[in-house]
Design a protein around this motif. Sequence first.
Motif, PDB file in Angstrom:
ATOM      1  N   HIS A   1      29.545  34.209 -55.630  1.00  0.00           N
ATOM      2  CA  HIS A   1      29.237  34.409 -54.366  1.00  0.00           C
ATOM      3  C   HIS A   1      29.251  35.983 -54.187  1.00  0.00           C
ATOM      4  CE1 HIS A   1      31.277  32.691 -50.811  1.00  0.00           C
ATOM      5  NE2 HIS A   1      30.528  32.888 -50.781  1.00  0.00           N
TER       6      HIS A   1
ATOM      7  N   HIS B   1      31.687  37.965 -45.232  1.00  0.00           N
ATOM      8  CA  HIS B   1      31.829  37.782 -46.779  1.00  0.00           C
ATOM      9  C   HIS B   1      32.544  38.670 -46.541  1.00  0.00           C
ATOM     10  CE1 HIS B   1      28.578  34.641 -47.082  1.00  0.00           C
ATOM     11  NE2 HIS B   1      29.160  35.054 -48.229  1.00  0.00           N
TER      12      HIS B   1
ATOM     13  N   TRP C   1      32.017  27.853 -41.658  1.00  0.00           N
ATOM     14  CA  TRP C   1      32.815  28.608 -41.945  1.00  0.00           C
ATOM     15  C   TRP C   1      33.466  28.316 -41.032  1.00  0.00           C
ATOM     16  CZ3 TRP C   1      32.500  33.599 -45.057  1.00  0.00           C
ATOM     17  CH2 TRP C   1      31.567  33.237 -45.460  1.00  0.00           C
TER      18      TRP C   1
ATOM     19  N   ASP D   1      35.126  30.315 -45.768  1.00  0.00           N
ATOM     20  CA  ASP D   1      33.926  30.618 -46.345  1.00  0.00           C
ATOM     21  C   ASP D   1      33.813  28.516 -46.975  1.00  0.00           C
ATOM     22  OD1 ASP D   1      30.827  29.389 -47.471  1.00  0.00           O
ATOM     23  OD2 ASP D   1      30.564  31.762 -48.305  1.00  0.00           O
TER      24      ASP D   1
ATOM     25  N   HIS E   1      28.436  27.464 -51.912  1.00  0.00           N
ATOM     26  CA  HIS E   1      28.158  28.644 -52.899  1.00  0.00           C
ATOM     27  C   HIS E   1      29.328  29.273 -53.000  1.00  0.00           C
ATOM     28  CE1 HIS E   1      26.849  30.990 -49.459  1.00  0.00           C
ATOM     29  NE2 HIS E   1      28.064  31.685 -50.067  1.00  0.00           N
TER      30      HIS E   1
HETATM   31 FE   FE2 Z   1      29.488  32.854 -48.710  1.00  0.00          FE
END
Ligand code: FE2
Length: 205
Positions: free
Chosen positions: A26, A78, A127, A160, A164
């Motif tokens: 990630h 992120h 998100w 998140d 992924h």
């Molecule tokens: Fe992500």
Amino acid sequence: MIELPPLPYPKDALAPHISADTLSFHHDKHHKTYVETANKLIVGTEYEKLPLEQIITRAAKNAEHKKIFNNAAQAWNHNFYWHSMAPNGGGQPQGDLAKKIEADFGGFDKFRETFLAAGAGQFGSGWVWLTLANGKLKVLATANADNPLTHGEVPLIVSDVWEHAYYLDYQNRRPDYLATFFDKVANWKFAAENLAHPENATKAA
Ligand code: FE2
């Protein structure tokens, strides 16, 4: 130049809730690619020397700069997400944040239910945020790279919900990942600091 900051904790610090494998892919692959792509796209443009927050809010207003927006916003999202988690996180918020959750959601359990439902219900990638909007706490789900900066809201904490973020550990069980995020790793101290200093929250990442 947009930076890729290191994770604020070792890769195995959130295990077994979020594995070292997940954090490796990630941060070192997904996040890194957003940063590198954004940097390639902004070279020689009006965005090149702007702070990341300004790249995001400016590019959001121009449909022709959607790629810049997507990659810059993902770089920022992120950064904010890594700080939204902590080893020995979870539990319940304390102090002013706890009081405000009580006042604005009608209790911690209702807040938890609202946050988890919004994250599970976000169709596709995105998100789920706790934000401060016009002085009130709010749960905001955003699609793809979108974030509270483009909504005029102050981000306090985020999870998140792109696959992924959880597929290696939870496969398709996004609700299980979200519940674990909330109960075991959520960094409520980070959220409380952002509530206490909303002027710094957009720079917190
Ligand atoms: Fe992500």
